[in-house]
Design a protein around this motif. Structure first.
Motif, PDB file in Angstrom:
ATOM      1  N   GLU A 198       1.068  -0.883   0.391  1.00  0.00           N
ATOM      2  CA  GLU A 198      -0.023  -0.158  -0.005  1.00  0.00           C
ATOM      3  C   GLU A 198       1.163   1.271  -0.034  1.00  0.00           C
ATOM      4  O   GLU A 198       2.446   1.358   0.493  1.00  0.00           O
ATOM      5  CB  GLU A 198      -0.754   0.256   1.528  1.00  0.00           C
ATOM      6  N   ARG A 199       0.005   2.700  -0.332  1.00  0.00           N
ATOM      7  CA  ARG A 199       1.056   3.714  -0.294  1.00  0.00           C
ATOM      8  C   ARG A 199      -0.024   4.626   0.588  1.00  0.00           C
ATOM      9  O   ARG A 199      -1.498   4.262   0.506  1.00  0.00           O
ATOM     10  CB  ARG A 199       0.763   4.504  -1.121  1.00  0.00           C
TER      11      ARG A 199
ATOM     12  N   TYR B 194      -1.401   8.994   1.903  1.00  0.00           N
ATOM     13  CA  TYR B 194      -0.829   9.807   1.677  1.00  0.00           C
ATOM     14  C   TYR B 194      -2.115  11.032   2.862  1.00  0.00           C
ATOM     15  O   TYR B 194      -2.670  11.157   2.755  1.00  0.00           O
ATOM     16  CB  TYR B 194      -1.350  10.333   0.072  1.00  0.00           C
TER      17      TYR B 194
ATOM     18  N   GLU C 117      -5.838   5.933   1.098  1.00  0.00           N
ATOM     19  CA  GLU C 117      -4.755   4.866   0.985  1.00  0.00           C
ATOM     20  C   GLU C 117      -5.064   4.518   0.170  1.00  0.00           C
ATOM     21  O   GLU C 117      -6.184   3.975  -0.146  1.00  0.00           O
ATOM     22  CB  GLU C 117      -5.225   4.273   2.686  1.00  0.00           C
TER      23      GLU C 117
ATOM     24  N   THR D 260       4.282  -2.192  -8.950  1.00  0.00           N
ATOM     25  CA  THR D 260       5.158  -0.222  -9.269  1.00  0.00           C
ATOM     26  C   THR D 260       4.438   0.255 -10.339  1.00  0.00           C
ATOM     27  O   THR D 260       3.943   1.908  -9.647  1.00  0.00           O
ATOM     28  CB  THR D 260       5.984  -0.934  -8.665  1.00  0.00           C
TER      29      THR D 260
ATOM     30  N   GLU E 137      -1.022   7.097  -8.186  1.00  0.00           N
ATOM     31  CA  GLU E 137      -0.201   8.175  -7.721  1.00  0.00           C
ATOM     32  C   GLU E 137       0.044   9.500  -8.191  1.00  0.00           C
ATOM     33  O   GLU E 137      -0.383  10.358  -7.694  1.00  0.00           O
ATOM     34  CB  GLU E 137       1.367   7.739  -6.665  1.00  0.00           C
TER      35      GLU E 137
ATOM     36  N   PRO F 155       2.377  12.366  -0.726  1.00  0.00           N
ATOM     37  CA  PRO F 155       3.010  11.487   0.350  1.00  0.00           C
ATOM     38  C   PRO F 155       2.484  11.458   2.079  1.00  0.00           C
ATOM     39  O   PRO F 155       3.298  12.357   2.201  1.00  0.00           O
ATOM     40  CB  PRO F 155       4.804  11.483  -0.335  1.00  0.00           C
TER      41      PRO F 155
ATOM     42  N   ASP G 177       4.081   7.072   8.765  1.00  0.00           N
ATOM     43  CA  ASP G 177       4.378   5.284   7.595  1.00  0.00           C
ATOM     44  C   ASP G 177       3.109   4.727   7.745  1.00  0.00           C
ATOM     45  O   ASP G 177       2.587   3.869   7.815  1.00  0.00           O
ATOM     46  CB  ASP G 177       5.496   4.740   7.953  1.00  0.00           C
TER      47      ASP G 177
END
Length: 212
Positions: A10-11, A13, A167, A182, A189, A199, A203
């Motif tokens: 996951e990423r 923001y 997320e 990726t 993103e 971003p 974390d």
């Protein structure tokens, strides 16, 4: 043994309160953006008095609400994502983790005996989550965008904070190669940043609350 194990990729923001999530159809193989679903999630995080787990980048929580209600252990991140273990809630469960969870955490810490791991609540996070699933043309779930409205409380210091974050987590239908995964995350993103996201400074939600 946990009832379910998955690798969480996951990423995260940070976003302002009035930021509108962008359309994501057309990013990679994303062909369908499902109707958003809202859930109220209440999670209590546990650790030792000296934050043994947090210092090892391990998180233990019991979460109520949502499709994955139950006990979760998030192990330290690896090269790509982090392993998450899950146990369902039993009737009458409070904030005392099951023995199997304690054993899994002890093993992750190098076979630490159970008696050396006294766990107590350290944080509580209430999250109103709006989830939008992204699917390909065949109907496979590629990823989900979670629009989180969060209220966090540090049970050690008494500090609290409210914030909003997005997320993006990959799902079972995501590309089967690291490069493909990726590329999908990068494409999503790009649109999120163009819509005003940044971003994430932390974390995890727990890391942010422990800093209060």
């Amino acid at each position: 043994m946990p009832q379910h194990t998955q690798v969480e990729i996951e990423r995260k923001y940070d976003v302002d309160a009035d930021t509108t999530p962008p359309a994501l159809v057309g990013v990679g193989a994303v062909a369908v953006q499902a109707e958003p679903e809202t859930a109220e999630l209440v999670a209590t995080y546990l650790d030792t008095a000296d934050l043994t787990l947090a210092n090892a980048r391990i998180a233990v929580r019991v979460r109520r609400g949502g499709h994955d209600e139950g006990w979760h252990v998030k192990l330290a991140p690896g090269e790509e994502g982090r392993v998450e273990l899950h146990w369902a809630l039993s009737e009458g469960d409070g904030d005392e983790p099951p023995v199997a969870l304690r054993e899994a955490v002890g093993q992750a810490l190098g076979d630490l005996p159970l008696g050396d791991l006294p766990l107590a609540p350290i944080a509580r996070i209430v999250n109103t989550r709006v989830t939008t699933v992204l699917r390909d043309a065949a109907g496979f779930d590629l990823a989900e965008l979670c629009d989180d409205h969060v209220r966090g409380e540090n049970l050690r210091s008494g500090g609290s904070e409210s914030w909003r974050e997005w997320e993006v987590e990959l799902l079972s239908g995501a590309p089967d190669t690291p490069a493909g995964r990726t590329a999908l995350l990068d494409g999503i993103e790009e649109r999120l940043l163009a819509a005003g996201a940044r971003p994430a400074a932390s974390d995890s939600k727990l890391q942010r609350v422990l800093s209060l």
